[in-house]
Design an enzyme around this catalytic site. Sequence first.
Site, mmCIF file in Angstrom:
data_model
loop_
_atom_site.group_PDB
_atom_site.id
_atom_site.type_symbol
_atom_site.label_atom_id
_atom_site.label_comp_id
_atom_site.label_asym_id
_atom_site.label_seq_id
_atom_site.Cartn_x
_atom_site.Cartn_y
_atom_site.Cartn_z
ATOM 1 N N SER A 124 11.578 48.416 -11.904
ATOM 2 C CA SER A 124 12.474 48.953 -10.883
ATOM 3 C C SER A 124 12.561 50.467 -10.966
ATOM 4 C CB SER A 124 13.879 48.366 -11.092
ATOM 5 O OG SER A 124 14.829 49.067 -10.312
ATOM 6 N N TYR A 149 21.118 45.940 -17.124
ATOM 7 C CA TYR A 149 20.016 45.422 -16.278
ATOM 8 C C TYR A 149 18.861 46.417 -16.285
ATOM 9 C CZ TYR A 149 17.182 45.195 -12.117
ATOM 10 O OH TYR A 149 16.108 45.215 -11.270
ATOM 11 N N LYS A 153 14.764 46.439 -17.874
ATOM 12 C CA LYS A 153 13.515 46.825 -17.191
ATOM 13 C C LYS A 153 12.773 47.857 -18.036
ATOM 14 C CE LYS A 153 13.808 44.280 -13.501
ATOM 15 N NZ LYS A 153 12.896 43.131 -13.347
#
Length: 338
Positions: A124, A149, A153
């Site tokens: 992302s 989160y 990644k």
Amino acid sequence: MAVLITGGCGYIGSHTCVEMVKAGFDVVVADNYHNAKSGVQQRIVALAGKEIPFYTCDIRKETDLIPIFEQHDIQAVVHFAGWKAVGESTVLPLAYYDNNISGTVTLCKVMQRFGCHRLVFSSSATVYGEENPAPLREQMPVGKVANPYARTKLFNEQILQDLCIANEKFSAVILRYFNPIGAHESGTIGEDPNGIPNNLMPYISQVAIGKLPYLQVFGDDYPTHDGTGIRDYIHVVDLANGHVAAVKYAMAHCGAQIINLGTGIGYSVLDVVTAFEKATNIKIPYQVVPRREGDVTIYLADPTKAKELLGWQAQYDLETMCRDTWRWQQNNPNGYEE
Ligand code: WQD
């Protein structure tokens, strides 16, 4: 020979299944349905025009993964499976590290055990953090990421790069997504958020269908042309085709590559509202409210590397993204009803 798609029943995963089959690949899907509905299976098959094996699979469990590799000659994996709610990750960090990190490590261990050395990973743009200037380029240093989160990644990107150093046969194409929106032109698959949408486009489409009264615009005091935040919105089918190109690249190369999947064109919140109204002829009422915690002024891709390395670039414009979103929402006011 087949390509395993983990999280293949999710929003981006389902669209990627369809585009992979269209490109001539056989696909196998593994999903634990934490973020997906099983009802999407027959819709994927209908669009793909061929049968697809679906496995209910928790990628943290080798016992779930091993039968898939025993029953199919998996040549490459497209790895979407993971939890993805920014806010939830700050409340449940251990669940995010368990699902997203342990899941990826277990998947890679089983892949190696079966001689499968090609992986395309769903990363992302959020890993750029807030300090890198737009447009964002892959060689920029990763930023101070703001939530668990985003850290999952970032950690997975590091894990895959370390794996490629340790195992020269391994190929990892790490795709940094910008803002995926839209839906397949058929209107039969699309984004089906759990509960009240966090993201802009699904929120707008639920206002349009009458499920939500109005859009809250998070701040109009940013240093942009109209004061609202700018993002690089990319059609989910363009994103899916970026994965097809990445699988082909992974099949022909070894080592790790980090690649942006974006359009290189930025639109503000109010630009998106205007485009949606134009595409659907539906007025979207909104109220400006204070900025959302953690939002940045602009996220914009430099898409050059994807063009040069994968021969891929986005094809669809914002109006098409809005029109395709609306067709999906109109056909499925309550998403994939179980
Ligand atoms: C876009 C713009 C908001 C909702 C998120 C994740 C990121 C990635 C993509 C996974 C911003 C504004 C939004 C609303 C608004 N996901 N907005 N009202 O925040 O850029 O990125 O999705 O990788 O990790 O953070 O997307 O759609 O939430 O916001 O005004 O109700 O719309 O302020 O400017 P974002 P978004």
